[in-house]
Design a protein around this motif. Structure first.
Motif, short mmCIF file in Angstrom:
data_model
loop_
_atom_site.label_atom_id
_atom_site.label_comp_id
_atom_site.label_asym_id
_atom_site.label_seq_id
_atom_site.Cartn_x
_atom_site.Cartn_y
_atom_site.Cartn_z
N LYS A 203 0.81 -1.22 0.00
CA LYS A 203 0.00 0.00 0.00
C LYS A 203 0.84 1.26 0.00
N ASP A 204 1.97 1.24 0.71
CA ASP A 204 2.79 2.44 0.78
C ASP A 204 3.54 2.73 -0.52
N LEU A 205 3.48 1.80 -1.48
CA LEU A 205 4.13 2.01 -2.78
C LEU A 205 3.13 2.20 -3.91
N MET A 206 1.85 2.19 -3.59
CA MET A 206 0.84 2.22 -4.64
C MET A 206 0.83 3.54 -5.42
N VAL A 207 1.00 4.66 -4.71
CA VAL A 207 0.92 5.96 -5.39
C VAL A 207 2.01 6.10 -6.44
N GLN A 208 3.25 5.77 -6.10
CA GLN A 208 4.34 5.95 -7.05
C GLN A 208 4.30 4.94 -8.18
#
Length: 383
Positions: A203-208
């Motif tokens: 989840k913490d890498l989804m935006v990038q």
């Protein structure tokens, strides 16, 4: 100080230390007390843990159709083999022999033939580890270990097979000798483009990793020649980055491996790259082969492994692509392009970048004039 007082002091200190640790031991002690208040020894607890972990396993499964039998049955039928493993039986055995030269071996638990069939079946569909567990009736650990083992050796194949056949680019490809392209593209050595491969990330890498289609992807840059072989690939960049940023890393960090165009030679690139010496981009705002774009399935994702393993899987699939292409055997998908030089896969229109960084004025003027001369020459020929 006499011995008696020293003994008392030592006893007092020991008593104080013991009392200070009593509270910290209470929690552990309470875990070793059963309902009747009796104490279990640490040895008994360790024995119980050992029994739970090593002796209380489920019974060994006896598959109705062992995985190796299923693979062999598919290999005995050309059509079934192509559907399941995306290659003919002859090519399957050639690949197996090649991977054996890198170190692929059978084990007591799984033969190398079954391991390769498992790997190709998983990356070709794609299929998850759970689906492979059900299909091959193997434990999750066995499925994972064999997948990783084959992946390791296919990546070794990639290091050998993803490169130009002629690093000097001295010969003009036969396709360019067609009057449709000659003499305007005599010095063209291939094409460069980016593609987005769906991946699964935390989840913490989804935006990038979110691309313009609102899915998580890796932005993969690849060079290919006119035999439809990959000659260079750069993977690992999140889907939100611009194609030019990936291209710049190829020029800088991987400059020693990137197949640079010799003087007067050039790649064809898409609108995501600047028009500069060595790289010929299309006119801005112009769509090419528009009637040939057609609806079709998008590239599918890959099994849900950690990102660095997903990156290796992408490279492995490109290596398999090159191996199939270089085999000289007829392949039904490659045949579509071989029969029709105007064929454009549906994926060619996906994920085109919106903007492109401008090159220097001098570079732009040189390549813009060259591009204009090609356009005028082609137009005059059509009159």
């Amino acid at each position: 100080m006499d011995v008696s007082s020293s003994s008392k002091s030592s006893s007092s200190s020991s008593s104080s230390s013991s009392s200070s640790s009593d509270s910290s031991d209470d929690e552990v002690t309470s875990m070793l007390v059963d309902d009747e208040g009796s104490h279990l020894t640490s040895g008994m607890l360790l024995f119980a843990l050992h029994t739970e972990k090593y002796l209380s396993r489920s019974e060994y499964r006896i598959p109705l159709v062992p995985g190796i039998k299923w693979v062999e049955r598919k290999l005995s039928n050309r059509e079934s083999c192509y559907k399941m493993f995306r290659m003919t039986p002859t090519l399957f055995y050639r690949l197996h022999e090649k991977l054996e030269s890198y170190g692929l071996k059978s084990t007591n638990k799984c033969s190398s033939i079954e391991a390769l069939g498992m790997f190709l079946w998983m990356v070709g569909a794609p299929q998850s580890v759970r689906q492979a567990e059900d299909r091959f009736e193997r434990s999750l650990g066995t499925i994972h270990n064999n997948f990783m083992k084959v992946l390791k050796y296919v990546c070794k194949l990639a290091a050998e097979i993803i490169c130009p056949r002629d690093s000097s680019f001295s010969d003009m490809h036969r396709r360019l000798q067609n009057p449709r392209f000659s003499p305007f593209f005599n010095n063209c050595i291939g094409a460069i483009d980016g593609t987005h491969v769906p991946v699964i990330v935390d989840k913490d890498l989804m935006v990038q990793h979110m691309c313009r289609k609102n899915i998580t992807t890796q932005n993969v840059m690849a060079c290919c020649d006119f035999d439809m072989r990959f000659t260079f690939v750069l993977v690992g960049w999140p889907g939100s980055v611009h194609d030019m940023r990936v291209f710049n890393e190829a020029m800088d960090k991987w400059s020693n491996k990137f197949p640079h165009p010799p003087s007067e030679k050039f790649y064809l690139v898409d609108s995501g790259y600047p028009n500069r010496p060595g790289y010929l981009a299309p006119f801005k705002g112009t769509k090419y082969h528009l009637p040939e774009y057609r609806d079709g399935p998008e590239p599918e994702g890959i099994p849900a492994y950690p990102p660095h393993f997903q990156t290796k899987i992408i490279v492995a699939c490109m290596a398999l692509h090159n191996f199939i292409r270089a085999s000289g055997l007829v392949d039904r998908d490659f045949a579509l392009c071989d029969r029709d030089e105007n064929y454009v896969p549906p994926e060619a229109s996906y994920s085109q970048p919106r903007t492109t960084p401008a090159p220097s004025r001098e570079d732009a003027e040189v390549m813009n004039a060259f591009r204009e001369s090609i356009a005028v020459g082609l137009y005059n020929r059509s009159l």
